[in-house]
Design an enzyme around this catalytic site. Sequence first.
Site, PDB file in Angstrom:
ATOM      1  N   THR A  19      12.013  43.373  50.290  1.00  0.00           N
ATOM      2  CA  THR A  19      12.810  42.216  49.878  1.00  0.00           C
ATOM      3  C   THR A  19      14.157  42.187  50.585  1.00  0.00           C
ATOM      4  O   THR A  19      14.802  41.142  50.662  1.00  0.00           O
ATOM      5  CB  THR A  19      13.048  42.215  48.354  1.00  0.00           C
ATOM      6  OG1 THR A  19      13.728  43.424  47.976  1.00  0.00           O
ATOM      7  CG2 THR A  19      11.728  42.110  47.597  1.00  0.00           C
ATOM      8  N   TYR A 163      16.164  64.704  49.369  1.00  0.00           N
ATOM      9  CA  TYR A 163      15.607  63.529  50.048  1.00  0.00           C
ATOM     10  C   TYR A 163      15.031  63.916  51.402  1.00  0.00           C
ATOM     11  O   TYR A 163      13.905  63.543  51.746  1.00  0.00           O
ATOM     12  CB  TYR A 163      16.708  62.478  50.209  1.00  0.00           C
ATOM     13  CG  TYR A 163      16.290  61.246  50.971  1.00  0.00           C
ATOM     14  CD1 TYR A 163      15.513  60.266  50.361  1.00  0.00           C
ATOM     15  CD2 TYR A 163      16.689  61.046  52.292  1.00  0.00           C
ATOM     16  CE1 TYR A 163      15.133  59.123  51.049  1.00  0.00           C
ATOM     17  CE2 TYR A 163      16.318  59.903  52.983  1.00  0.00           C
ATOM     18  CZ  TYR A 163      15.545  58.953  52.363  1.00  0.00           C
ATOM     19  OH  TYR A 163      15.173  57.825  53.057  1.00  0.00           O
ATOM     20  N   LYS A 167      11.102  63.683  52.895  1.00  0.00           N
ATOM     21  CA  LYS A 167      10.751  62.924  54.095  1.00  0.00           C
ATOM     22  C   LYS A 167      10.130  63.829  55.166  1.00  0.00           C
ATOM     23  O   LYS A 167       9.252  63.394  55.924  1.00  0.00           O
ATOM     24  CB  LYS A 167      11.990  62.213  54.643  1.00  0.00           C
ATOM     25  CG  LYS A 167      12.461  61.051  53.789  1.00  0.00           C
ATOM     26  CD  LYS A 167      11.463  59.906  53.801  1.00  0.00           C
ATOM     27  CE  LYS A 167      12.015  58.659  53.159  1.00  0.00           C
ATOM     28  NZ  LYS A 167      11.130  57.490  53.303  1.00  0.00           N
TER      29      LYS A 167
END
Length: 265
Positions: A19, A163, A167
Amino acid sequence: MAHDLFDLTGKFALITGSTKGIGRAIAEAFVDHGATVAITGRVAADAEAAAAEINARALRDCAIGVAANMHDRASLLAAHDAAVERFGRIDVCVCNAAVLPESFGPALDHEADDFLEMVEGNMVNTAALMVHAARPMKARRDGVILVTTSSSGIYPSFGTLPYGASKAGLAFFVRGLAAELAPSNVRVNAVAPGLTRSYSMEQQEKLNPAAMDGFRQGVPLRRIIECREIAAAMVFLASEAGKGATGIEIPIMGGEPGNGGPPDH
């Protein structure tokens, strides 16, 4: 008209987290090169509004919006199935959405639950969507799966270890799944953004512009990567131009940290 090598006309793509930010740039780039896309966001109305904006921009009916939440594995798979129901198939599945840290700091300040949240969202749930999308692609011997990883999964950066670790694990899964699916003509690749002008980065810059300027000075090119540059790499990997690539992770980070460049004066 897009060059034939980068033409995505007739392709149907699912792009998670699209979005705004990087995902939105990927969706717009795919549409610009002829694809039809399914936009996802946590709120269905937001995804539908983004799809309507893309349709108006492209002057054609080329986007739909569906709800999907990285914290909810079932909703990710349901979004894929909803897109298949509308389009008939998914040719390119772009796993772009991610669970982002709520706080930044030393690894010793993070609780085990912080690591668990990152690994479950960014590794386990993303891997589940990749496998779900891969099954029909393998059956018809055609398809592309793309993942947005991160430079912090290649080069550990202070404050983002949970994080980055999630990843890095995701990038490893990309390589392994690519090897399994290569004989079935299904390609799996990743793009690893560095410091990119995403929605979340813009919010951080408003809160602490001095810190963001410090991060920028650590980039060899001395600038922030634009979302459209990540999208360009995704178009390459999704199209005929990237047909010979599988199991790779393209770093788009403005240069490699610590590469012997001159000091600032």
